[in-house]
Design an enzyme around this catalytic site. Structure first.
Site, PDB file in Angstrom:
ATOM      1  N   HIS A 145       0.855  -1.184   0.000  1.00 51.78           N
ATOM      2  CA  HIS A 145       0.000   0.000   0.000  1.00 51.78           C
ATOM      3  C   HIS A 145       0.890   1.233   0.000  1.00 51.78           C
ATOM      4  CE1 HIS A 145      -4.095  -1.422   0.128  1.00 51.78           C
ATOM      5  NE2 HIS A 145      -3.780  -2.335   1.025  1.00 51.78           N
ATOM      6  N   ASP A 175      -0.123   6.767  -3.867  1.00 53.71           N
ATOM      7  CA  ASP A 175      -1.338   6.331  -4.559  1.00 53.71           C
ATOM      8  C   ASP A 175      -1.755   7.302  -5.654  1.00 53.71           C
ATOM      9  OD1 ASP A 175      -1.576   4.025  -3.143  1.00 53.71           O
ATOM     10  OD2 ASP A 175      -3.330   4.602  -1.988  1.00 53.71           O
TER      11      ASP A 175
END
Length: 904
Positions: A145, A175
């Protein structure tokens, strides 16, 4: 011609590992470009969002594992210009939708050789050598992540934080910026290349490389040892080291940003600041000048000066001081405040780039920005596939096979008449109306806890079921996503009148609030500052604490670290301790009573006790009787939420008899440690022990010889109640609180504060029960139309009002008495109030159950707060001393003060 680009964030995103159907969203974008995008985690949809100028417009839910569904996807992608794949490598290939299917190979042509196939991944697919110490394997299945991608990019180590570790900017950097933004750029470059070569290609965007690319200048600065990047974290110019490039907390808990790097800007800032602080404000006589800026020896003093100065005024005061100046000091806006700056779009900020047409520049217009970031899965399935030539017969067959789903839930603005709803009144085709909103329960009917018979009742199916619904359920049920999505429209000409919880709102129900919060009433104790503070606390409690409390009260887990951090940022933990030296240097707002009462409104007793309430009674002995060394080590850890502490006094064998405790402590042979043995109830340990000289209080830290075992109680395990056994547990003699043998004074000094806190919670909980109870309906009319019920409500209101008013009076006395005066004059008063408030609570709980009937003993639905209060109220009568013991204490203290010359 109209064309579409995929890129919405679907609220019903399928997980790539268990993909059963794919949500394909469409954007209108780039004039003639068609870009399907598969719904996944945020970076992929964000790439599509960047390419769009007209917002998310369509979403289809298609199952690629069903042959007809896969055929529809192949047909859709075969006519597309770009495909955005947000899944882990290999997922699309296993579905038969990989790049080779469309781009082809040397041996076979593809279905769409002009396709730009964009893949959003975390790691470089070929594997990557980060350093001689760490090499990534080929990453087809390697998960990660944002925080992991930042870690391996080298960027995370550069970010601000504490001295011992960096902090991360939620999931913005890797992200969205390193992933979505660079992917969008790669798509545009591939489209340019296709314009020259006529062929598409695969665009691989990985978030590790993208993060490093975005951070080129900081990384180059690190290599060149520029002033911006040299030094340790927290000492650099741009990471919090410079006082003039930082964020400061104001009096109301909100923040101001300061970024006056250049001397001229710093001069404008510091002169404006010095003139705006209260008259006479200084740091032990010192105040900064414009010459202070680059004297790094004075940076700590400057930072403290600004910290204390900003804390003297509210954020909006400072915003006005610096508005329109070159001070580079502006307020930190909340997302809601920032959105309000753009009245045309309250959901997301409008992008800055300009394209095609504007009044200022002919032929150029402002990009209006997307209307919404949200799409419901399957919202436009029929429209999208209909555009490919599939008719209703084919679509209905695909629905029957499970190849697609058509979701009507986003059509909440669609209007129906009661007559139209009435036609849908049988199993398999079942609609109802609740508060002027139309719900399709056709698929939900078999999942209803009461069975399909409840919904198929002739007074419910196809009817206005508002009364039936609220007879069983609380309004908040309709706000849950799994039920909110069932809404398909509204009743034409009707308006919803029932509203849910609005964070921070004051209840309009009579006697639901203490009088000082009710419009038109006055108070000798509370000022306008208290009301402002209460509004801020309630908004935080409603938005942050209440939702978590409802979940964790049921599942028994403890408070989340994320919420602890949010409370720490507002100094909640410190303020709950009341006034004292521990507050020095912190930004505070008045209102200890307010905080405790607002938390009690959550109606989650176990969770409320687990919400670091043990700190409220376990830490004062450390604050008041611990050594300076012990306080310096323990207090900051507890107030920051890093460690939990409890008062470990109650023993099954002793009960209210504190002197009857069986836990013992003897000194080791060298006299440096206490050796503790015995059982007690606690979570973390401020422990009362029998010692050679009598009774001593010792701070025991979790370690060898300390065993804990959870205890089941009448309320949630989220309270953290445990049975603790000390088996030759050791604590340094320096952990002694107060004098050796003088522990009884340490304990007695703590009781006033402990009992007062319990009175705050009890008074507010009783008021909440009265608010809920007054709204019950039965026999087709409000239950309060019956005189016997009104009598019970009158008793509830009287108990709540008397408890609150007595509490406010005692609180005022505490604020105006010395510690010694409180011990002599208020111990009995507080003991009386605690016994009175808890006995009132038990009466209110009993009456509430009588009014609610059977629903008052059910743990779900309309009566769940009543059941919870009735089940846990008995504990209030015991905590801090049993009611009988406290009444006797109050009388004995009164008798000791009885004048000798008083005669009848």
């Amino acid at each position: 011609m109209n064309s579409y680009c995929c890129g919405a964030i679907s609220l019903d995103q399928p997980e790539p590992q268990r993909l059963s159907k794919t949500c394909v969203s469409l954007y209108r974008s780039l004039h003639t470009i068609h870009i399907p995008q598969f719904a996944g985690l945020a970076p992929g949809p964000f790439a599509g969002l960047i390419l769009a100028d007209n917002g998310a417009s369509k979403s289809a839910a298609i199952n690629p594992k069903i042959p007809s569904g896969k055929a529809a996807l192949l047909r859709l992608i075969a006519s597309a210009d770009v495909l955005i794949d947000p899944f882990r490598p290999g997922v699309m290939e296993r579905l038969g939708l990989g790049p080779e299917v469309f781009l082809g190979s040397q041996d076979s042509p593809g279905l769409n050789e002009k396709l730009v196939y964009a893949r959003m991944i975390g790691w470089d697919m070929a594997g990557m050598s980060v350093s001689p110490l760490y090499r990534m394997p080929p990453t087809s299945q390697f998960q990660g992540h944002d925080i992991n991608y930042l870690a391996l990019s080298g960027v995370l180590s550069l970010l601000p934080g504490t001295a011992d570790k960096p902090s991360f900017p939620i999931n913005l950097l890797a992200d969205f910026a390193g992933g979505g933004l660079t992917c969008a750029m790669g798509i545009l470059l591939a489209l340019i290349e296709r314009g020259k070569s006529g062929r598409g290609q695969v665009v691989d965007a990985d978030m590790v490389s993208g993060s490093r690319y975005l951070s080129s200048f900081p990384l180059l600065g690190l290599v060149s040892q520029s002033i911006h990047m040299s030094g340790t974290r927290g000492s650099r110019l741009l990471d919090g080291g410079a006082p003039f490039y930082n964020i400061y907390t104001c009096q109301d808990g909100r923040w101001m940003s300061v970024g006056c790097l250049e001397p001229a800007f710093f001069k404008a800032f510091i002169e404006g600041f010095v003139n705006a602080v209260p008259s006479g404000f200084s740091l032990d006589g010192w105040a900064p000048t414009s010459e202070t800026q680059f004297n790094q020896d004075e940076w700590p003093k400057l930072k403290e000066y600004l910290t204390r100065g900003f804390a003297t005024r509210e954020r909006d005061y400072w915003a006005k001081v610096f508005h329109g100046t070159d001070a580079c000091a502006v307020p930190v806006l909340s997302p809601e405040e920032a959105a309000a700056l753009d009245a045309s779009n309250s959901e997301i900020p409008v992008p800055h780039p300009r394209i095609a047409g504007s009044a200022e520049l002919p032929g150029v217009r402002e990009n209006p920005g997307p209307r919404s970031l949200k799409l419901r899965s399957g919202q436009h399935t029929r429209e999208i596939l209909g555009g490919l030539g599939l008719d209703d017969t084919q679509l209905n067959e695909m629905m029957r096979e499970g190849a697609i789903s058509i979701n009507y839930s986003q059509a909440m603005s669609k209007q129906f008449t009661f007559e139209e709803v009435a036609k849908h009144n049988k199993p398999g085709d079942l609609w109802i109306v609740v508060d002027a909103k139309v719900y399709d329960l056709s698929k939900f009917q078999n999942m209803h806890p009461g069975g399909i018979s409840v919904l198929s009742d002739e007074e419910v199916a196809g009817q206005d079921a508002t009364e039936s619904f609220f007879a069983l359920h609380r309004q908040e049920v309709l706000e849950r996503p799994q039920y909110k999505r069932l809404q398909i429209g509204v009743i034409a000409g009707e308006k919803s009148i029932i509203k849910g919880l609005v964070p921070g709102e004051i209840s309009k129900v009579p006697y639901a609030e203490p009088s000082w919060l009710v419009e038109g009433f006055h108070s000798p104790y509370f000022s306008e500052n208290h009301r402002k503070f209460q509004a801020a606390v309630r908004k935080f409690v409603d938005a942050e604490i209440y939702p978590e409390a409802q979940i964790k009260e049921e599942d028994g887990s403890k408070i989340s670290p994320e919420l602890v951090q949010k409370m720490t940022a507002l100094n909640f933990h410190a303020m709950r301790m009341g006034p004292g030296k521990h507050l020095k240097g912190l930004t505070l707002m008045n209102g200890l009573l307010i905080i405790n009462q607002e938390i009690a409104r959550c109606g989650a007793r176990g969770y409320g006790d687990g919400l670091l309430s043990g700190k409220v009674i376990g830490l004062p002995p450390v604050l008041n009787f611990g050594s300076d060394e012990l306080k310096a080590r323990v207090v900051p850890e507890v107030l920051s939420g890093k460690k939990f502490i409890c008062l470990a006094i109650s023993e099954a064998q002793a009960g209210s008899d504190v002197m009857g405790l069986q836990t013992t402590a003897v000194k080791s042979e060298d006299g440096k440690e206490w050796i503790i043995n015995g059982p007690t109830f606690a979570d973390y340990f401020t422990v009362g022990c029998k010692t050679e000289d009598g009774f001593t209080v010792i701070l025991v830290e979790r370690g060898e010889g300390v065993e804990t075992k959870a205890i089941k109680t009448s309320y949630s395990a989220s309270a953290g109640t445990a049975f603790i056994t000390f088996d030759n547990a050791r604590a340094p003699v320096g952990n002694t609180l107060g004098e050796e043998g003088g522990g009884i004074f340490v304990m007695l000094s703590n009781f006033n504060h402990e009992r007062w806190v319990m009175c705050c919670s009890s008074a507010r909980a009783q008021r909440g029960i009265g608010e809920w109870t007054a709204q019950r309906k039965a026999f087709g009319k409000p239950l309060n139309s019956l005189a016997v019920i009104r009598a019970k409500l009158a008793a509830m209101i009287s108990r709540a009002e008397s408890t609150q008013n007595w509490l406010e009076n005692i609180t005022y006395q505490m604020c105006n008495m010395s510690y010694k005066q409180q011990a002599g004059k208020l111990a009995g008063q507080i003991a009386f109030l605690k016994a009175y408030s808890t006995s009132c609570g038990q009466e209110t709980a009993k009456d509430a159950v009588q009014i609610f009937g059977g629903r008052g003993i059910t743990r779900t639905g309309m009566g769940r707060f009543i059941e919870h209060y009735h089940r846990t109220i008995a504990f209030d009568a015991l905590l801090g001393g049993a009611e009988d013991v406290l009444r006797d204490l109050g009388v004995r203290q009164a008798l000791r003060s009885m004048p000798k010359d008083a005669k009848l």
